[in-house]
Design a protein around this motif. Structure first.
Motif, PDB file in Angstrom:
ATOM      1  N   GLU A   1       0.739  -1.323  -0.010  1.00  0.00           N
ATOM      2  CA  GLU A   1      -0.079  -0.101   0.068  1.00  0.00           C
ATOM      3  C   GLU A   1       0.817   1.221   0.034  1.00  0.00           C
ATOM      4  O   GLU A   1       0.496   2.041  -0.709  1.00  0.00           O
ATOM      5  CB  GLU A   1      -1.130   0.191   1.250  1.00  0.00           C
ATOM      6  CG  GLU A   1      -2.071  -0.711   1.084  1.00  0.00           C
ATOM      7  CD  GLU A   1      -3.126  -0.786   2.129  1.00  0.00           C
ATOM      8  OE1 GLU A   1      -2.915   0.347   3.095  1.00  0.00           O
ATOM      9  OE2 GLU A   1      -3.957  -1.439   2.377  1.00  0.00           O
ATOM     10  N   GLN A   2       1.871   1.219   0.765  1.00  0.00           N
ATOM     11  CA  GLN A   2       2.720   2.461   0.720  1.00  0.00           C
ATOM     12  C   GLN A   2       3.632   2.531  -0.652  1.00  0.00           C
ATOM     13  O   GLN A   2       3.738   3.706  -1.040  1.00  0.00           O
ATOM     14  CB  GLN A   2       3.988   2.163   1.816  1.00  0.00           C
ATOM     15  CG  GLN A   2       3.355   2.130   3.253  1.00  0.00           C
ATOM     16  CD  GLN A   2       4.495   1.973   4.347  1.00  0.00           C
ATOM     17  OE1 GLN A   2       5.511   2.357   4.300  1.00  0.00           O
ATOM     18  NE2 GLN A   2       3.924   1.324   5.449  1.00  0.00           N
TER      19      GLN A   2
ATOM     20  N   ALA B   1       1.107   4.167  -2.843  1.00  0.00           N
ATOM     21  CA  ALA B   1       1.014   5.660  -2.835  1.00  0.00           C
ATOM     22  C   ALA B   1       2.171   6.350  -3.259  1.00  0.00           C
ATOM     23  O   ALA B   1       2.176   7.447  -3.778  1.00  0.00           O
ATOM     24  CB  ALA B   1       0.836   5.931  -1.083  1.00  0.00           C
TER      25      ALA B   1
ATOM     26  N   TYR C   1      -4.332  -0.285  -4.089  1.00  0.00           N
ATOM     27  CA  TYR C   1      -4.906   1.203  -4.407  1.00  0.00           C
ATOM     28  C   TYR C   1      -6.469   1.118  -4.019  1.00  0.00           C
ATOM     29  O   TYR C   1      -7.123   1.852  -4.214  1.00  0.00           O
ATOM     30  CB  TYR C   1      -4.835   1.239  -5.998  1.00  0.00           C
ATOM     31  CG  TYR C   1      -3.580   1.282  -6.485  1.00  0.00           C
ATOM     32  CD1 TYR C   1      -2.692   2.207  -6.580  1.00  0.00           C
ATOM     33  CD2 TYR C   1      -2.970   0.065  -7.012  1.00  0.00           C
ATOM     34  CE1 TYR C   1      -1.734   2.389  -7.033  1.00  0.00           C
ATOM     35  CE2 TYR C   1      -1.574   0.195  -7.441  1.00  0.00           C
ATOM     36  CZ  TYR C   1      -0.891   1.307  -7.759  1.00  0.00           C
ATOM     37  OH  TYR C   1       0.396   1.209  -8.106  1.00  0.00           O
TER      38      TYR C   1
ATOM     39  N   LEU D   1      -7.711   4.192  -2.578  1.00  0.00           N
ATOM     40  CA  LEU D   1      -7.955   5.297  -3.438  1.00  0.00           C
ATOM     41  C   LEU D   1      -9.192   5.161  -4.121  1.00  0.00           C
ATOM     42  O   LEU D   1      -9.633   6.217  -4.528  1.00  0.00           O
ATOM     43  CB  LEU D   1      -6.623   5.291  -4.573  1.00  0.00           C
ATOM     44  CG  LEU D   1      -6.652   6.416  -5.541  1.00  0.00           C
ATOM     45  CD1 LEU D   1      -6.507   7.716  -4.991  1.00  0.00           C
ATOM     46  CD2 LEU D   1      -5.518   5.962  -6.454  1.00  0.00           C
TER      47      LEU D   1
ATOM     48  N   SER E   1      -3.277   3.602   6.884  1.00  0.00           N
ATOM     49  CA  SER E   1      -3.240   3.543   5.422  1.00  0.00           C
ATOM     50  C   SER E   1      -2.335   4.845   5.053  1.00  0.00           C
ATOM     51  O   SER E   1      -2.466   6.094   5.378  1.00  0.00           O
ATOM     52  CB  SER E   1      -4.681   3.668   4.899  1.00  0.00           C
ATOM     53  OG  SER E   1      -4.629   4.090   3.335  1.00  0.00           O
TER      54      SER E   1
ATOM     55  N   PHE F   1      -2.894   6.540   2.377  1.00  0.00           N
ATOM     56  CA  PHE F   1      -4.054   7.409   1.949  1.00  0.00           C
ATOM     57  C   PHE F   1      -4.803   8.166   2.714  1.00  0.00           C
ATOM     58  O   PHE F   1      -5.445   8.958   2.371  1.00  0.00           O
ATOM     59  CB  PHE F   1      -4.883   6.715   0.918  1.00  0.00           C
ATOM     60  CG  PHE F   1      -4.012   6.023  -0.421  1.00  0.00           C
ATOM     61  CD1 PHE F   1      -3.921   6.617  -1.434  1.00  0.00           C
ATOM     62  CD2 PHE F   1      -3.743   4.737  -0.381  1.00  0.00           C
ATOM     63  CE1 PHE F   1      -3.245   6.253  -2.457  1.00  0.00           C
ATOM     64  CE2 PHE F   1      -3.150   4.131  -1.480  1.00  0.00           C
ATOM     65  CZ  PHE F   1      -2.967   4.961  -2.534  1.00  0.00           C
TER      66      PHE F   1
END
Length: 843
Positions: free
Chosen positions: A137-138, A141, A195, A198, A226, A228
């Motif tokens: 996830e990082q 981003a 993603y 997002l 998260s 995000f």
């Protein structure tokens, strides 16, 4: 100022010696306590000392926890490099893996993306699935943020690389406002994709403004861990209404503020204005806001700035000079509006506020006589505002009629105006005028259900039953569930039925009754049909069947006093001998005790479906219930319920009962102006005369009502005083009226009630309370009365015969000149300040 003494090297060495002298068990205990308290530096120090003695697994684990906590604390403070160094120490001393989502977050935040990618590629196979997902996830981003090395370093089958085109495509489509393309791209992002947060954010952004709650719910689902979450937080703030948004912006960092400004499409000048606005704090002064608005006039526009400053002038009249320099002089209308709204904020007397608004209205009338349509609409709006203020102050509906008429002349398209005026004219029995305004309303609103309903009820009030039925049928074609019109149509058929019964045309009456029954849906409508049918059966000598019908209808209409009232009213409509009919039909002549809920139900009916009923018929029904209703004056009713009862009785001219209720209420609410008015107005309606004592009470009530802001009561008392003066211009006749040397020059006897009240007010409250407890209120007043008479030395009071009058006559009224002067003086006191007294006509 004395300086703080620095810790000496000797003290520091002494502390270290104390720490070194701890036993392993004591040190372990202290480490555990420090870990629970979040004192990670102390834990690290203790664990290092313990590990020098022995490398126990539990001590290593405690040290690892302390390092994690210390790294997190440093990261929260923005000391990211130091936090990364602590994490490396953790891996070295505790033998733990560097591959943790927190460490990757620190590496990426400090720009060490290549090192993070290399570490992930090397250790990916050894990592747990949960950690891999969080790290991906990082990287996702970072990829969205434009770091292309992420896509190059990771293999092509990695979800970060695979799902990137769909995620970036959806983001680009959103920026280009291509909603359909966004939806297509979002479908390409799997549920477990790195993603996915997002995707959640973009879904929230696609929702319309009226679904902001759903958007907030979607954004709050995103975890705080998260990558995000910062984007979600910024968007959540941006979705707030402007007032809340501006209050939150000063608390946010510059990056979030810039992002929100970009999403809102604000220019640099707008951003600067918002920044200045938010710097003023939560409650800036009106003058400070006016200065900021005038400085930003070019950005905000002349019209907006002027209107905003006008509203602020209400709270800051001293800023009018600044306003004048920027925009010129205030118009008389603006001055009046600012003055009126300022008085409202100050909770000034309602008459002062009305006077201020009326100054603006007079300016419009004088300056724009026959002027343009916009001015006429402004005048109509102002008239409606004045009317609303009157209603809030309790002025009677009839007082607003001139305002309504004038407003409709200025604005013939005012639908609400027609709906207020037409029922008012019907209540006043001005049916010719009501019909004229109905015709005018129908010219502008020929298909409006509410206007057509008023036409039905106006036709019924004028006994035009066929016309009413025709219009009602038209309404029910469009609105079949309109109960008000359905009831009106039923009443039209029943009225025609009564005519046929009166003429002895029973077959035709049965036909009309059947037509009414077809429209009846509710239990009350069916019961009204039953009442008429019962009378028809009685006329046809079917007394047993008539009794059954009438008794059933009486119960359906509420039973008790409510049901009996409907029965008596129907018998009065058809001019039946009530006593004879009740006896022959086997119905009871009396009813039991009337409870308060049953009584209020009766008066609700009188104010609702029976409000337009013939007053003579209502009076007949009341006369047959006079005895049980008289007992109700002592029921436990509220202040407002008592006022409603008195007003309803006045509407139907039931003055004897109205007076009884008012007198009983005054025992609970002593000297309440509204009840004094109802008692004395009922007295005047019965005798066309008020004694001097009663006039004195009325004038006291007038002053109290005015002081309390009860403008409706004030208006009513003034009208009663005027009527009394017209009826009795010369006062009461005495044997000495023609004798210039008689008793005209003697002083007027004092008012006993006034003297008693004054004495009560001067005595200590605790003493008065004790005397009331011992003697009761009536006993106290009688005792004070005797005291005043004894101390008066033979003076004559208004409720005792004059000892100097050889005929034993009561105190005569003042001469016409004195009475007129007295009333004028009382009215003069009611004018607030030096305001225009013409505005009292508004009531």
């Amino acid at each position: 100022m004395p300086r703080k003494r620095k810790k000496t090297r000797k003290q520091s060495q002494h502390r270290k010696q104390n720490v070194a002298q701890l036993t392993p068990e004591a040190r372990e205990q202290q480490a555990i306590q420090s870990l629970e308290a979040g004192q990670f530096k102390e834990v690290i120090a203790h664990c290092k000392e313990l590990l020098k003695l022995e490398r126990r697994p539990e001590w290593v684990e405690m040290l690892a926890k302390a390092y994690r906590g210390r790294a997190s604390n440093l990261a929260d403070k923005g000391m990211l490099k130091e936090a990364a160094a602590i994490w490396r120490n953790r891996a070295e001393l505790c033998g733990t893996s560097l591959c943790d989502p927190l460490f990757f977050q620190l590496l990426m935040a400090t720009g060490q993306i290549d090192e993070a990618l290399a570490l992930f590629t090397k250790n990916q196979s050894e990592l747990e699935q949960g950690r891999v997902a969080a790290i991906r996830e990082q990287f996702a981003a970072m990829a969205i943020a434009g770091f292309e090395q992420v896509l190059k370093a990771l293999p092509a089958n990695d979800p970060v690389v695979q799902d990137y085109p769909a995620a970036m495509g959806a983001l680009n489509a959103y920026c280009q406002e291509k909603d359909e393309q966004i939806q297509e791209q979002l479908k390409g992002i799997p549920f477990r994709s790195p993603y996915r947060d997002l995707r959640q954010i973009l879904k929230a952004l696609l929702l319309p403004a009226d679904e902001s709650k759903t958007a907030f719910r979607l954004l709050t689902r995103i975890s705080d861990k998260s990558p995000f979450v910062s984007l979600a937080h910024a968007l959540e703030i941006g979705l707030q209404p402007n007032a809340l948004l501006f209050s939150r912006l000063p608390e946010e960092c510059s990056e979030i503020c810039s992002f929100i400004a970009a999403t809102k499409g604000w220019s640099k000048q707008q951003i600067q204005f918002i920044h200045e606005l938010t710097q003023l704090g939560q409650s800036p002064s009106p003058d400070t806001l006016i200065r900021l608005l005038i400085r930003s006039q070019k950005l905000l526009g002349d019209d907006f700035t002027r209107q905003a400053c006008l509203r602020l002038l209400i709270r800051s009249p001293k800023s009018s000079t600044r306003f004048k320099r920027a925009f010129g002089r205030l118009t008389p209308l603006e001055q009046a509006a600012i003055k009126a709204q300022g008085l409202t904020l100050e909770s000034a007397h309602p008459v002062e506020i009305i006077n201020a608004w009326t100054e603006g209205l007079l300016f419009l009338e004088e300056s724009f006589a026959g002027g343009d349509p916009d001015v006429k609409l402004s005048m109509a709006t102002l008239l409606h505002h004045l009317l609303k203020m009157q209603q809030q102050m309790g002025a009677p509906d009839t007082a607003g009629q001139p305002l309504l008429l004038r407003a409709l002349e200025l604005d013939p398209e005012d639908r609400e105006g027609y709906l207020s005026l037409i029922p008012l004219l019907r209540r006043k029995n001005e049916l010719t005028e009501a019909r004229r305004w109905v015709e005018q309303a129908l010219k502008h609103f020929p298909e409006d259900i509410a206007i057509l309903t008023e036409a039905v009820e106006t036709a019924l009030a004028g006994s035009a039953y066929k016309k009413a039925a025709r219009i009602a049928a038209k309404i029910l074609e469009k609105d079949p569930i309109n109960q008000r019109v359905r009831s009106a149509l039923i009443n039209a058929h029943l009225s025609h039925t009564r005519k046929q019964i009166a003429q002895g045309k029973y077959p035709l009456a049965e036909r009309e009754l059947a037509a009414a029954a077809e429209w009846a849906r509710s239990a009350s409508d069916k019961a009204l049909v039953q009442l008429v049918k019962g009378v028809l059966l009685f006329k046809q000598s079917e007394t047993s069947a008539a009794g059954t019908q009438l008794q059933s209808a009486e119960q359906e209409l509420g039973g008790g006093v409510s049901g009996r009232f409907y029965l008596l009213l129907e018998l009065a409509r058809q001019r039946c001998n009530i006593t004879t009919l009740l006896k022959k039909c086997g119905l009871s002549k009396t009813i039991g005790k009337i409870e308060q809920p049953d009584l209020m139900q009766l008066f609700q009916n009188l104010n609702g479906p029976l409000q337009a009923e013939d007053k003579k018929l209502i009076s007949t029904a009341f006369n047959n219930l006079k005895a049980p209703l008289k007992k109700c004056v002592h029921n436990n009713y509220s202040f407002s319920e008592g006022v409603q009862i008195c007003e309803t009785l006045n509407h139907f001219n039931i003055q004897d009962l109205r007076k009884s209720f008012a007198k009983a209420a005054l025992k609970h609410w002593r000297r309440a102006p509204v009840y004094v008015y109802h008692e004395l107005d009922a007295q005047f309606e019965q005798s066309n005369r008020l004694s001097d004592k009663e006039l004195s009470r009325l004038e006291k009530a007038l002053r109290k009502a005015y002081q309390d802001g009860e403008m409706g009561v004030t208006h009513c008392i003034e009208k009663l005083l005027e009527r009394e003066e017209e009826f009795n211009p010369f006062g009461a006749f005495t044997p000495f009226d023609d004798d210039p040397g008689g008793f005209h020059d003697l002083p007027v006897a004092p008012d006993m009630d006034f003297l008693i009240d004054m004495l009560i007010d001067t005595l200590p409250p605790d003493e008065i309370a004790k005397m009331k407890k011992m003697m009761g209120e009536d006993g106290l007043r009688e005792s004070l009365k005797q005291f005043i008479i004894e101390q008066g030395g033979g003076l004559s009071f208004d409720d005792t015969a004059s000892t100097s009058d050889p005929f034993g006559a009561k105190k005569r009224k003042a001469t016409p000149k004195k009475r007129t002067a007295k009333k004028k003086a009382a009215k003069k006191k009611l004018q607030p300040g030096d305001h225009d007294s013409r505005q009292m006509d508004l009531f």
